[in-house]
Design an enzyme around this catalytic site. Structure first.
Site, mmCIF file in Angstrom:
data_model
loop_
_atom_site.group_PDB
_atom_site.id
_atom_site.type_symbol
_atom_site.label_atom_id
_atom_site.label_comp_id
_atom_site.label_asym_id
_atom_site.label_seq_id
_atom_site.Cartn_x
_atom_site.Cartn_y
_atom_site.Cartn_z
ATOM 1 N N LYS A 34 -14.196 -35.299 -28.111
ATOM 2 C CA LYS A 34 -15.113 -36.444 -28.209
ATOM 3 C C LYS A 34 -14.459 -37.705 -27.644
ATOM 4 O O LYS A 34 -15.048 -38.408 -26.829
ATOM 5 C CB LYS A 34 -15.497 -36.646 -29.681
ATOM 6 C CG LYS A 34 -16.573 -37.714 -29.882
ATOM 7 C CD LYS A 34 -16.766 -38.052 -31.349
ATOM 8 C CE LYS A 34 -17.175 -36.869 -32.177
ATOM 9 N NZ LYS A 34 -18.545 -36.912 -32.638
ATOM 10 N N ARG A 104 -15.227 -40.917 -36.899
ATOM 11 C CA ARG A 104 -15.628 -39.524 -36.634
ATOM 12 C C ARG A 104 -14.437 -38.677 -36.215
ATOM 13 O O ARG A 104 -13.549 -39.147 -35.515
ATOM 14 C CB ARG A 104 -16.636 -39.465 -35.478
ATOM 15 C CG ARG A 104 -17.948 -40.151 -35.746
ATOM 16 C CD ARG A 104 -18.757 -40.106 -34.452
ATOM 17 N NE ARG A 104 -19.862 -41.058 -34.476
ATOM 18 C CZ ARG A 104 -21.103 -40.734 -34.786
ATOM 19 N NH1 ARG A 104 -21.401 -39.508 -35.101
ATOM 20 N NH2 ARG A 104 -22.043 -41.662 -34.782
ATOM 21 N N GLY A 113 -19.747 -29.733 -36.499
ATOM 22 C CA GLY A 113 -20.123 -29.842 -37.917
ATOM 23 C C GLY A 113 -19.051 -29.389 -38.887
ATOM 24 O O GLY A 113 -19.287 -29.362 -40.089
ATOM 25 N N MET A 115 -15.948 -30.724 -39.364
ATOM 26 C CA MET A 115 -15.103 -31.755 -39.976
ATOM 27 C C MET A 115 -15.942 -32.980 -40.314
ATOM 28 O O MET A 115 -17.151 -32.982 -40.140
ATOM 29 C CB MET A 115 -13.956 -32.084 -39.041
ATOM 30 C CG MET A 115 -12.957 -30.958 -38.965
ATOM 31 S SD MET A 115 -11.666 -31.289 -37.797
ATOM 32 C CE MET A 115 -12.534 -31.313 -36.280
ATOM 33 N N ARG A 362 -20.269 -33.565 -24.249
ATOM 34 C CA ARG A 362 -19.297 -32.474 -24.107
ATOM 35 C C ARG A 362 -19.999 -31.348 -23.362
ATOM 36 O O ARG A 362 -21.234 -31.331 -23.270
ATOM 37 C CB ARG A 362 -18.785 -32.013 -25.469
ATOM 38 C CG ARG A 362 -19.885 -31.481 -26.327
ATOM 39 C CD ARG A 362 -19.476 -31.246 -27.754
ATOM 40 N NE ARG A 362 -20.700 -31.032 -28.510
ATOM 41 C CZ ARG A 362 -20.787 -30.960 -29.808
ATOM 42 N NH1 ARG A 362 -19.724 -31.129 -30.546
ATOM 43 N NH2 ARG A 362 -21.935 -30.750 -30.408
ATOM 44 N N HIS A 478 -28.164 -27.311 -37.477
ATOM 45 C CA HIS A 478 -26.885 -26.647 -37.726
ATOM 46 C C HIS A 478 -26.990 -25.133 -37.525
ATOM 47 O O HIS A 478 -26.185 -24.521 -36.822
ATOM 48 C CB HIS A 478 -26.431 -26.966 -39.160
ATOM 49 C CG HIS A 478 -25.137 -26.340 -39.537
ATOM 50 N ND1 HIS A 478 -25.055 -25.115 -40.165
ATOM 51 C CD2 HIS A 478 -23.856 -26.734 -39.323
ATOM 52 C CE1 HIS A 478 -23.792 -24.802 -40.348
ATOM 53 N NE2 HIS A 478 -23.036 -25.767 -39.851
ATOM 54 N N SER A 795 -1.551 6.853 -18.769
ATOM 55 C CA SER A 795 -2.529 5.999 -19.431
ATOM 56 C C SER A 795 -1.876 5.514 -20.712
ATOM 57 O O SER A 795 -1.447 6.321 -21.548
ATOM 58 C CB SER A 795 -3.806 6.793 -19.745
ATOM 59 O OG SER A 795 -4.730 5.944 -20.383
ATOM 60 N N CYS A 862 -5.866 2.803 -22.167
ATOM 61 C CA CYS A 862 -7.103 3.292 -22.791
ATOM 62 C C CYS A 862 -7.156 3.003 -24.288
ATOM 63 O O CYS A 862 -8.059 3.448 -24.976
ATOM 64 C CB CYS A 862 -7.300 4.779 -22.526
ATOM 65 S SG CYS A 862 -5.987 5.783 -23.226
ATOM 66 N N TYR A 882 -6.092 0.007 -13.861
ATOM 67 C CA TYR A 882 -7.408 -0.103 -14.496
ATOM 68 C C TYR A 882 -7.255 -0.247 -16.008
ATOM 69 O O TYR A 882 -6.185 0.020 -16.570
ATOM 70 C CB TYR A 882 -8.287 1.120 -14.177
ATOM 71 C CG TYR A 882 -7.774 2.396 -14.797
ATOM 72 C CD1 TYR A 882 -8.140 2.756 -16.094
ATOM 73 C CD2 TYR A 882 -6.902 3.234 -14.104
ATOM 74 C CE1 TYR A 882 -7.642 3.904 -16.684
ATOM 75 C CE2 TYR A 882 -6.405 4.387 -14.690
ATOM 76 C CZ TYR A 882 -6.785 4.713 -15.995
ATOM 77 O OH TYR A 882 -6.291 5.832 -16.572
HETATM 78 C C1 PEP Z 1 -4.233 5.169 -28.217
HETATM 79 O O1 PEP Z 1 -3.397 5.588 -28.999
HETATM 80 O O2 PEP Z 1 -4.244 4.015 -27.753
HETATM 81 C C2 PEP Z 1 -5.338 6.025 -27.793
HETATM 82 C C3 PEP Z 1 -6.209 5.640 -26.883
HETATM 83 O O3 PEP Z 1 -5.466 7.225 -28.436
HETATM 84 P P1 PEP Z 1 -6.136 7.371 -29.864
HETATM 85 O O4 PEP Z 1 -6.717 6.055 -30.243
HETATM 86 O O5 PEP Z 1 -7.159 8.428 -29.729
HETATM 87 O O6 PEP Z 1 -4.959 7.765 -30.684
#
Ligand code: PEP
Ligand code: MG
Length: 905
Positions: A34, A104, A113, A115, A362, A478, A795, A862, A882
């Site tokens: 602000k 303020r 809202g 504070m 803002r 709000h 992975s 993953c 990836y």
């Molecule tokens: C992991 O361990 O990150 C994974 C993807 O395998 P899981 O969650 O199935 O153990």
């Protein structure tokens, strides 16, 4: 000598009309959002009431010292206050022509809202006369004084606001009037005396000895005492529970502090040529290019947000007599602000007797749909480029667009209509208080929070509820603002709803419907509809603006995005959401339902023939599973992970079996059956492990029971061969889980290659199936150079890697001690949600060493972190190929990956 720390900054003009502002918009860390933008508006010549800002750092110093003022700051504030008085030629507390100020909060990150604010500061028994004289409006002056006492008592002294509201209601009852505006100057003067009495009765003299006069606590008359206490209260509000909760939810650091803006008051309640309002330069709900907001004639700022009176749309302002010029000027300022800030802005303004003042601007909060639309429009308008458009949409916000909607084919009657304040649909039991919403959520029940209007104390309930329904308030109330920020569906201003929060029920005008606590209701925040009962919900498709922004994102991102999916439906969804493959197919998820029985037979039988038969059945089933998956993902890689969890996960719980045996015995059950159950119990006990997560699981399973990986690889290869013969292009990859040594991988790779070769020969097709591994143990990461010699890809399973790096049980600690760790700042965030730097170092090491062992190695992640935007930034820096995440996170990951790449530029 070091420069003394500058703690207070002026903004606005001096008496000669020169701009004396000391800050600008880049100084948010010091001046708060602000304060920095008040300075910026003053710098670009907009009409800002003058004032000064006390820095965020001062707030933190004050708090860290145990609420003790840093040396010299009060003197500096005194100097800036005197300077402000000189600049506008008025004195605070003056009996002739008093200066009134607002005090303020304003943190570096917007916390709407959360504070505190105190308005009309400087009024006392003397200056009230000056205000009456100057305005020739005793009613206005007494109303301002009573508002000040009420606000000061509530915000600064922590008195219950109801004490004052009850006094107003009692006065209205005695006078026989309905509205506050029907009270006369004399009534308000009487209320001021009454309010002072309430103050004396309820404030402790022991706590505030400085306020004791002649033996009793008095409302402070010295404006400097008022100012000091008000600033302390605003500092203190940085750590009030709702602000702390808001920061936690929005990942805002507790160490930023809030600035305090002390600013000359301007009055929107000085009659019919005065007004106050809030506005957005574009529609924050859908992004349309139109001025959007509400105003109230003859009102003060908080009246608009509190929803006490019904507001009018901002576009009407320039047509209202006496407000035309201010209305036109405001619309010019909207354009000017957008051209200056290159973004959609939200604005608070006041018109005092025809003259417009800007109180705040803002960058406006907006729904995900609006964020996309505005980014695309602004790119077309040349205000921003494509890269900036991609940066403009918060990846987590996309979740909103993937929110459920009412099924178009669902049959329902509309019970009531309100404002479509925040999109998405919600179904749940009606609850009428924040506490009940929290209790319902904790008990695992979905609920909709029904309130007359929400206030900041409702935040916990708003977070807990599926959706929010209010009977009052506009689109900038709000409830609306907070729900949009959270991405929670919200319908507000349902005037037909008469809520009795005490009785925990609501009636609907024009019907005989009574909604009681626990009744199922549905709401659609996209259309503003409320329905009694549960409406079927559907998930929306990815089209239009989202597609455009994601396509632009794809132009910039370096990281690939795959999905974790283990059935053809999820595979299709992932593909539709733009996944470029499956990064993790957890085959154990294919062993549920009827299949569980088969794997149980395998595990619990010693007879080889029975076992082989079970494995044969599993092979048939798995071949079908893989056929479906690979077909859906034709032409794209599908990483199939061989069986990973400890086998006992497929078995009955020994505790339940124990209970069953005891029951059979107690009821004289069949002896043979009891003996069978006892045998089963013994076998299941044989699989029990002290630490199953560290036990017989992952690749170890395949080494102990080679028949399992053989069966799975054969199923993968057979499904692939079948699809190839059908002319498709299946691209499976085989992943060995939980490897800790290269020897494990070498052994299982050999098994896989042997089976693949066998199937290729049997089927007469060429099979080129890559074999890789998960890196989810520290030993694997630090010996990745060796492991990579046997792997086509890595992975990183960051769920297990986090578990084993910290030694935190992933299934337990989030409920056990992680919340306390977060509260005590022993962890900055939950490492199972956002990748921890220590775990990230192992990933980085794994990638680097892995490439030493195999320069062609493809590396992905993953674990759950693959769909978390903050973690995606880390993975981008590390140089992974990836990320792989759940299907609904795929759009989020695409956008986050692009933003991560742009950040590196
Ligand atoms: C992991 O361990 O990150 C994974 C993807 O395998 P899981 O969650 O199935 O153990
Ligand atoms: Mg794992």
């Amino acid at each position: 000598m070091t420069e003394p720390v500058k703690r207070v900054y002026a903004f606005g003009k001096d008496a000669q009309g020169n701009n004396v502002t000391e800050g600008n918009t880049t100084m948010k860390a010091t001046l708060g959002g602000k304060g920095a933008n008040l300075a910026e508006m003053a710098n670009i010549g907009l009409p800002v009431p003058p004032g000064f800002t006390i820095s965020c750092q001062t707030c933190m110093e004050y708090a860290n010292a145990g609420n003790v003022w840093p040396e010299g700051v009060l003197d500096t504030i005194h100097e800036y206050r005197l300077d402000l008085e000189n600049r506008i030629g008025k004195k605070i507390g003056d009996a002739e022509d008093p200066l009134l100020v607002s005090v303020r909060s304003g943190a570096p990150m917007s916390m709407p809202g959360m504070m505190d604010t105190v308005l009309n500061l400087g009024l006392n028994d003397e200056s009230i006369n000056g205000l009456i004289k100057q305005t020739e409006n005793p009613r206005f002056a007494w109303d301002s004084y009573r508002r000040f006492i009420q606000m000061f008592s509530n915000v600064v002294m922590g008195l219950d606001g109801d004490l004052f509201e009850n006094a107003i209601n009692a006065m209205k009852a005695v006078r026989g009037v309905k509205s506050d505006t029907d009270l006369t100057a004399e009534d308000l003067q009487e209320l001021v005396a009454e309010f002072k009495g309430i103050f004396t009765e309820n404030v402790s003299g022991e706590e505030y000895p400085a306020l004791v006069v002649d033996g009793s606590v008095q409302f402070p008359q010295d404006p400097m005492v008022q100012l000091k206490l008000a600033i302390e209260a605003v500092f203190g509000s940085w750590n009030n529970p709702r602000a702390v909760l808001y920061r936690k939810k929005n990942k805002i650091s507790d160490d930023l502090g809030t600035a305090v803006n002390v600013q000359c008051m301007v009055f929107g309640n000085k009659g019919n040529t005065s007004a106050t309002g809030v506005a957005f330069t574009r529609n924050p709900a859908n992004g349309a290019k139109e001025f959007y907001g509400d105003y109230l004639v003859n009102a003060q700022g908080e009246d608009v947000v509190a929803g006490i009176r019904n507001t009018s749309p901002i576009a009407d302002l320039k047509h209202v007599e006496g407000l035309e010029e201010a209305g036109r000027e405001l619309e010019e300022i909207f354009v000017l602000l957008e051209n200056h800030f290159h973004d959609m802005m939200d604005i608070e303004f006041t018109i005092e007797q025809g003259k417009l003042f800007m109180l705040q601007t803002r960058v406006g909060k907006r729904t995900a749909a609006a964020a996309l639309h505005i980014a695309i429009d602004m790119e077309k308008e040349g205000l921003i480029d494509k890269k900036e458009a991609v940066r403009r949409v918060a990846p987590d916000q996309l979740d909103q667009l993937l929110h459920p909607q009412f099924d178009k084919n669902a049959d329902y009657d509309v019970l009531a209509r309100g404002l479509n304040a925040s999109p998405g649909a919600a179904v749940g039991e009606a609850v009428f208080s924040s506490a009940d919403a929290v209790a319902a959520a904790e008990a695992g029940r979905k609920c909709v929070l029904v309130r007359w209007e929400t206030n900041p104390d409702d935040l916990a309930g708003m977070i807990a509820a599926e959706g929010i329904l209010t009977s009052h308030g506009g689109k900038t109330s709000h409830a609306a603002v907070i729900a949009r920020g959270m991405g929670a569906p919200c319908v507000c201003g349902v005037e037909a709803l008469k809520i009795d929060a005490e009785k925990k029920q609501a009636t609907v005008a024009g019907t005989d419907v009574v909604i009681k606590e626990g009744d199922m209701i549905s709401l659609d925040g996209t259309s503003g509809i409320v329905v009694l009962g549960a409406v079927d919900l559907v998930m929306p498709e990815l089209t239009g603006d989202l597609d455009t922004i994601l396509e632009w994102a794809d132009e910039f991102r370096k990281l690939g995005v795959r999905a974790n999916a283990d059935n053809p439906e999820d595979a299709k969804l992932s593909r539709d959401f733009g996944a470029s493959g499956i990064g993790l197919c957890r085959t154990e998820h294919m062993f549920l339902g009827e299949r569980k029985q088969i794997i149980q037979t395998f595990i619990l039988n010693d007879d080889d023939a029975v076992r082989e038969k079970a494995v044969g059945e599993l092979f048939e089933a798995q071949t079908g599973d893989f056929y479906g998956m690979f077909k859906e993902m034709d032409g794209l890689p599908v990483i199939v992970r061989l069986l990973d969890p400890p086998l006992h996960e497929f078995l009955e719980s020994p505790r339940a079996l124990d209970v069953e045996i005891a029951r059979l015995e107690a009821t004289g059950g069949d002896k043979t059956l009891i003996a069978e159950k006892r045998m089963l119990m013994e076998r299941i006990d044989g699989f029990a492990e002290q630490n199953p997560m560290l036990g017989l699981r992952g690749c170890r399973l395949g080494i102990v029971y080679p028949i399992l990986p053989e069966m799975q690889v054969r199923a993968i290869a057979t499904a692939t061969a079948k699809l190839k013969k059908e002319g498709l292009d299946p691209k499976p990859e085989i992943m060995i889980p939980l490897v800790s040594t290269v020897a494990e991988l070498e052994k299982l790779r050999a098994v896989a290659e042997k089976i693949i070769a066998e199937v290729a020969a049997e089927e007469g097709v060429e099979l080129d199936i890559e074999v890789g591994t998960m890196i989810e143990l520290p030993r694997a990461a630090v010996t990745a150079d060796e492991i990579a010699t046997q792997a086509d890809f890595f992975s990183f399973g960051t769920n297990d890697l986090t578990q084993t790096t910290f030694g935190f049980s992933r299934d337990d600690v989030e409920a056990e001690f992680v919340p306390q760790y977060l509260q005590e700042h022993l962890l900055p965030y939950n490492p199972f949600a956002t990748i921890d730097p220590g775990v990230a170092k192992l990933v980085e090491m794994g990638v680097k060493l892995g490439h030493e062992g195999n320069p062609d190695l493809v590396c992905g992640v993953c674990g759950e972190h693959g769909g978390d935007p903050d973690s995606i930034h880390t993975f981008n820096k590390i140089g992974l190929d990836y990320v792989s995440c759940s299907p609904y996170r795929v759009p989020v990951a695409r956008l986050a990956a692009a933003q991560a790449a742009l950040e590196e530029e």
